[in-house]
Design a protein around this motif. Sequence first.
Motif, PDB file in Angstrom:
ATOM      1  N   SER A   1      11.081 -13.346 -24.952  1.00 56.64           N
ATOM      2  CA  SER A   1      10.288 -12.731 -24.108  1.00 56.64           C
ATOM      3  C   SER A   1       8.662 -12.602 -24.689  1.00 56.64           C
ATOM      4  CB  SER A   1      10.589 -11.189 -24.097  1.00 56.64           C
ATOM      5  OG  SER A   1      12.095 -11.122 -23.268  1.00 56.64           O
ATOM      6  N   ASP A   2       7.815 -12.574 -23.764  1.00 53.27           N
ATOM      7  CA  ASP A   2       6.273 -12.272 -24.215  1.00 53.27           C
ATOM      8  C   ASP A   2       5.873 -13.368 -25.167  1.00 53.27           C
ATOM      9  OD1 ASP A   2       6.301 -10.006 -22.515  1.00 53.27           O
ATOM     10  OD2 ASP A   2       7.405  -8.802 -24.236  1.00 53.27           O
TER      11      ASP A   2
ATOM     12  N   TYR B   1       7.936  -3.799 -31.161  1.00 54.47           N
ATOM     13  CA  TYR B   1       7.422  -2.454 -31.406  1.00 54.47           C
ATOM     14  C   TYR B   1       5.783  -2.173 -31.019  1.00 54.47           C
ATOM     15  CZ  TYR B   1      11.188  -1.805 -34.650  1.00 54.47           C
ATOM     16  OH  TYR B   1      12.555  -1.593 -35.438  1.00 54.47           O
ATOM     17  N   ALA B   2       5.560  -2.434 -29.584  1.00 52.72           N
ATOM     18  CA  ALA B   2       4.383  -2.257 -28.900  1.00 52.72           C
ATOM     19  C   ALA B   2       3.529  -2.860 -29.509  1.00 52.72           C
ATOM     20  CB  ALA B   2       4.050  -0.604 -28.778  1.00 52.72           C
ATOM     21  N   GLY B   3       3.774  -4.021 -30.034  1.00 59.73           N
ATOM     22  CA  GLY B   3       2.600  -5.180 -30.571  1.00 59.73           C
ATOM     23  C   GLY B   3       2.340  -4.548 -32.050  1.00 59.73           C
TER      24      GLY B   3
ATOM     25  N   LYS C   1      14.546   0.076 -18.715  1.00 57.26           N
ATOM     26  CA  LYS C   1      13.676  -1.431 -18.536  1.00 57.26           C
ATOM     27  C   LYS C   1      13.634  -2.093 -19.745  1.00 57.26           C
ATOM     28  CE  LYS C   1       8.832  -0.661 -18.288  1.00 57.26           C
ATOM     29  NZ  LYS C   1       7.570  -0.972 -17.294  1.00 57.26           N
ATOM     30  N   GLN C   2      13.319  -1.263 -20.894  1.00 61.57           N
ATOM     31  CA  GLN C   2      12.899  -2.070 -22.163  1.00 61.57           C
ATOM     32  C   GLN C   2      13.505  -0.903 -23.289  1.00 61.57           C
ATOM     33  OE1 GLN C   2       8.906  -2.601 -21.257  1.00 61.57           O
ATOM     34  NE2 GLN C   2       8.575  -2.412 -23.406  1.00 61.57           N
TER      35      GLN C   2
ATOM     36  N   ASP D   1      11.376  -4.499 -27.396  1.00 60.79           N
ATOM     37  CA  ASP D   1      10.586  -4.776 -26.237  1.00 60.79           C
ATOM     38  C   ASP D   1      11.069  -5.937 -25.315  1.00 60.79           C
ATOM     39  OD1 ASP D   1       8.793  -2.496 -26.305  1.00 60.79           O
ATOM     40  OD2 ASP D   1       7.271  -3.617 -27.648  1.00 60.79           O
ATOM     41  N   ALA D   2      12.139  -6.160 -25.356  1.00 58.50           N
ATOM     42  CA  ALA D   2      12.786  -7.511 -24.808  1.00 58.50           C
ATOM     43  C   ALA D   2      12.762  -7.427 -23.272  1.00 58.50           C
ATOM     44  CB  ALA D   2      14.082  -7.799 -25.246  1.00 58.50           C
TER      45      ALA D   2
END
Lengths: 312, 248
Positions: A114-115, A130-132, B117-118, B123-124
């Motif tokens: 992801s991302d 962890y939120a970046g 949702k995550q 944070d996947a």
Amino acid sequence: MSKFLIVAEHLGGKLNSSTARCVSCAQAIAGAEIHVAVLSDAPEAVAAEAARIAGVAKVITVANAANAHPVAQVLAPQVAKLAAGYSHVFGPSTTFGKDLMPCVAALLGVAQVSDIMAVEGPHVFKRPIYAGNAIITVEAPSSMAVVGTVRTASWPAAGNGGAAAVEAASVDAALPSHTRFVSLQQGKSDRPDLQGASKVVSGGRALGSADAFKIIYSLADKMGAAVGASRAAVDAGYVPNELQVGQTGKIIAPELYVAIGISGAIQHLTGIKDAGTIVAINKDAEAPIFEIADFGLVGDLFQIVPELEQSL
Amino acid sequence: MKILVGYKRVVDYNVRIQVKPDGSGVVTEGVKLSANPFDDIALEEALRLRDKGIATEVVVATLGPADCQAHLRNGLAMGANRAIHVVTDQAVQPLTAARALLKLVEKEQPQIVLLGKQAIDDDANQTGQMLATLWGRPQATFAGKVEVNGDHATVVREVDAGLETLEVQLPAVITTDLRLNEPRFIKLPDIMKAKSKPLETIAFADLGVEAGDHLKTSHYAPPAKRSKGVMVKDVAELVSALKAKGLV
Ligand SMILES: Cc1cc2nc3c(=O)[nH]c(=O)nc-3n(C[C@H](O)[C@H](O)[C@H](O)COP(=O)(O)OP(=O)(O)OC[C@H]3O[C@@H](n4cnc5c(N)ncnc54)[C@H](O)[C@@H]3O)c2cc1C
Ligand SMILES: Nc1ncnc2c1ncn2[C@@H]1O[C@H](COP(=O)(O)O)[C@@H](O)[C@H]1O
């Protein structure tokens, strides 16, 4: 050699710029061959747009009335079928791609990355957790296709100038009928799109009401900027949900970001870390937003914002 | 109707995450752990559906290490009827979590599976979608509003373009967004009551799900730091600074 299938995101017959951002991510792998898949009830116009993206070798269209709306469980079996022969299947890390790509990964029996914010090699990527607050380097197995979502804020949109061939494909996949699209209530706005805008003006809880938030819209219009908001402002109902910026909203990378009456919680900051220049306006000199702002101005926003609009 | 809720334990959202200097991970020793905020919302929604008489039983499930019991007791104190603890010392990646949850779904036969949702650690944003796919059932992700009517649910989803409404036949997977509801606070007497609620433990190995990491994490790094900027004294100074950069 790496062969990419990128799932195009589109709405109302228009290609979303997230697709061209996925293309530049794929181009980070040397020699990659890049195809774009357009699934729609009427894919022609979107396919023509996708064919113009520089770096795209082929556009594959799948026309089906069932694809009129992006229902993930309907699109996924088709994408999984198309995926045969590709080393990578990518989509954007927008709500469209986040909804769809894990379904594709599950059908292919592979994990999803992801991302993706950086590419280190055909199977090695960097992504935030962890939120970046931490960036990890992950390796996907090389024996299987890599399914990934591309963190759009990390990649520029690939330019135009391509002239890829467009090919219609028919996909033999059983499509479920258990999900019915009812409606899409879209925020109607002539303002630039938050995810693609070069300038963004955001307001936070400090605005206090939907009515007071008008000064943010007014400033944004003067600057030709998109409007964003903190979660607190959205939760309080000052603005619609699609304006939320942050870990759980939109991750953006405008050239200029102006945060007004926003404290700078980590969940908000993670959404704006890639902005070119950050301006913060806050009455509290200790607000964490000032730790990452390029230009900080301490004061009452209700005084500063109208004054700023006047001086532009 | 039974509702199964994914209830993951994560580092509390208020903790400032520190990456270990050797890049081998993030510091989790001694930091506060809490329910994933989205999972609290999922549990709250399930409880509200029970309060309305639509659901009869709410089951919370965690895949995690042995010391997750206290966390599950929190879910029970919030109001869940039962808890299932799949015990594993390994970090569980989404595909594995989805496969494991599918085993629980087959066993429990819920009409709705509510997940976050995550998870705010990895944070996947994958598990719900993967579970729906493996189960062959509908998904409604990023839910901002859920209405259940007989054999289907109408879900308003928070998407980039605005609000999308889907109607899904049950059973289905629903993943929660932040504005779905505000989770209730746990009351002291309920903590006492939770102690006697059923909590089933299952060894991960007994689920018959293939374990193992799908993605290998080789390195952890702190994010690139933005250098601290300057404070301007007034609007005029701000405007000229922005003009100098060609931004206005
Ligand atoms: C799981 C999770 C996910 C989250 N995701 C997000 C996300 O995606 N995006 C997001 O934004 N948040 C997110 N949050 C919420 C986040 O933690 C903060 O609560 C939120 O960002 C705070 O919004 P705010 O800065 O507008 O409000 P506040 O923190 O209340 O800050 C308001 C600021 O306005 C200033 N102020 C007040 N009056 C004035 C005035 N007259 N003039 C100038 N300044 C003034 C104050 O000094 C203060 O700094 C998330 C939280 C959780 C738990
Ligand atoms: N180990 C776990 N235990 C319980 N639920 C989980 C676990 N991992 C994921 N989930 C559920 O899946 C959601 C999404 O997680 P993720 O795909 O990791 O972002 C979480 O909000 C949980 O509801």
